[in-house]
Structure formats: structure tokens, C-alpha cells
Motif scaffolding. Sequence first.
Motif, short mmCIF file in Angstrom:
data_model
loop_
_atom_site.label_atom_id
_atom_site.label_comp_id
_atom_site.label_asym_id
_atom_site.label_seq_id
_atom_site.Cartn_x
_atom_site.Cartn_y
_atom_site.Cartn_z
N ILE A 70 32.80 24.28 35.06
CA ILE A 70 34.07 24.91 34.70
C ILE A 70 34.09 26.36 35.18
O ILE A 70 35.09 26.83 35.74
N ALA A 71 32.99 27.07 34.98
CA ALA A 71 32.91 28.48 35.44
C ALA A 71 33.16 28.55 36.94
O ALA A 71 33.88 29.43 37.42
N GLY A 72 32.58 27.63 37.69
CA GLY A 72 32.78 27.62 39.14
C GLY A 72 34.22 27.38 39.52
O GLY A 72 34.77 28.04 40.42
N GLN A 73 34.87 26.45 38.82
CA GLN A 73 36.29 26.18 39.09
C GLN A 73 37.14 27.41 38.77
O GLN A 73 38.01 27.79 39.56
N LEU A 74 36.87 28.04 37.63
CA LEU A 74 37.66 29.20 37.23
C LEU A 74 37.46 30.36 38.20
O LEU A 74 38.41 31.07 38.55
N ARG A 75 36.23 30.55 38.67
CA ARG A 75 35.96 31.63 39.63
C ARG A 75 36.70 31.37 40.94
O ARG A 75 37.20 32.31 41.58
N ALA A 76 36.78 30.12 41.35
CA ALA A 76 37.52 29.79 42.58
C ALA A 76 39.00 30.11 42.42
O ALA A 76 39.62 30.69 43.33
N PHE A 77 39.58 29.76 41.28
CA PHE A 77 40.98 30.11 41.04
C PHE A 77 41.17 31.63 41.04
O PHE A 77 42.14 32.15 41.59
N ARG A 78 40.22 32.33 40.43
CA ARG A 78 40.32 33.80 40.37
C ARG A 78 40.25 34.41 41.77
O ARG A 78 41.01 35.32 42.11
N ARG A 79 39.35 33.90 42.60
CA ARG A 79 39.23 34.39 43.99
C ARG A 79 40.51 34.16 44.77
O ARG A 79 40.83 34.91 45.70
N ASN A 80 41.24 33.09 44.40
CA ASN A 80 42.50 32.78 45.09
C ASN A 80 43.69 33.54 44.50
O ASN A 80 44.83 33.26 44.84
N GLY A 81 43.40 34.48 43.60
CA GLY A 81 44.44 35.38 43.12
C GLY A 81 45.05 35.03 41.77
O GLY A 81 45.94 35.74 41.29
N ALA A 82 44.60 33.93 41.15
CA ALA A 82 45.15 33.56 39.84
C ALA A 82 44.55 34.44 38.74
O ALA A 82 43.40 34.84 38.82
N SER A 83 45.34 34.71 37.73
CA SER A 83 44.84 35.28 36.49
C SER A 83 44.26 34.13 35.68
O SER A 83 44.82 33.03 35.67
#
Length: 199
Positions: A142-155
Motif C-alpha cells: 500500500i505504501a508503494g502504491q500511495l508513493r507512486a500516486f504522490r510522485r504523479n502529483g496526487a495529494s
Amino acid sequence: MLDAPTALLPVPLAPEISLYLVDAPVGLFDLTGGEFRSDVPPPFWAFVWAGGQALARYLLDHPAEAAGRRVLDLATGSGVAAIAAAHCGAAEVAATDIDPDAVAAAHRNAAANGVTLTAEPDRPELVLAGDVFYSPSVAPRIAGQLRAFRRNGASVLVGDPGRGYFPERLFELITEYVVPVPESLEETGELRTGVWRMR
């Protein structure tokens, strides 16, 4: 298949929202005949967990977080955070989960609240995750998925009641709530639950 009936009940911390929840004093594995099967996820969606309640309350009190944005509720469970985002005027809200029964429950709950959930948006602008750091095998994924979304600009906003596998160093605390929870589920009547923003 559930061994207990569900009823449309108000969410304790966010009574503006009602969900189809187990209406009996039972725990998670009571609903699976007391056994864990790795091929069938337990019915997490039959309860409203503390992390999802905290996210829902935070969004309802701060609707600008979701208003006009494409929102993804990751590991949606009952869909409570997704429904709150839709109530806040999100442009689009998607709910995903590894359990297809959870996605179906989230859509059923959304309909009961007069809102609609969609398929996963291409580029979510806000990602929600309630009570997802509950096991040592699930947490890193889950942490990896969330970090990927964050890198793509999502809050990224996470609701967590101190489950034990929460990677706190990746987040900053926004606020905390004392969330009412069923004692049969949590062995306590309330959990102090943080809403965290990913750095």
C-alpha cells in the motif's frame, strides 16, 4: 456469504452518511465461520473502520480537499471515504479494492446516499486510504502504491488508528479524532485516529 444481516445505519463519526453494515455484536472473523481463508478476503466492507470514519469526517468538515477533484478511494471497504468525497462535490470518485464484494458494497452504499462512484480515474488528484496499514504483508504494498500516486502529483490522505504498520515517517499529521467503534470488533469502544497527509 455473511453469517449476519446488514442494516442501513448512520456512521458514528459522520452521521450525514449511512451505510449497510453488520447490525450485530460480532467480530470480523465471526462472519467467516471463525476461520481465515487466504483465497477469500474477510468481509472488511461489512464494518465502518476507524480510519475511514476519520477521513470521512475530515472531508465533510473540509470539503475543499475534494471539491472539483478526481478522487480515488484505495482499499475502499464500505466506501465511507469515497461517499464523503462525493458529498463534497468531487468531480469524480472511484472506489477500488482487492475484494470485488467491497467494491459492490461501496456502490450499494453510495446509491443509498444519493451519490455515484465510477471506475478508477486515469490520474487521480486526491487519493484516500483508510485503515490500510493493518498487516506486515499489506503495508509495504500500500505504501508503494500511495508513493507512486504522490510522485504523479496526487495529494494523499490516510486515516490510521495506530494499527502498527503505519509508515509514519512518510506522512504529516493533520488532525485526530476519537472515533466510536464496535467493542466486538476492536475490543474497545473508541480509537484515537489520525488523518495524515503524505509528504
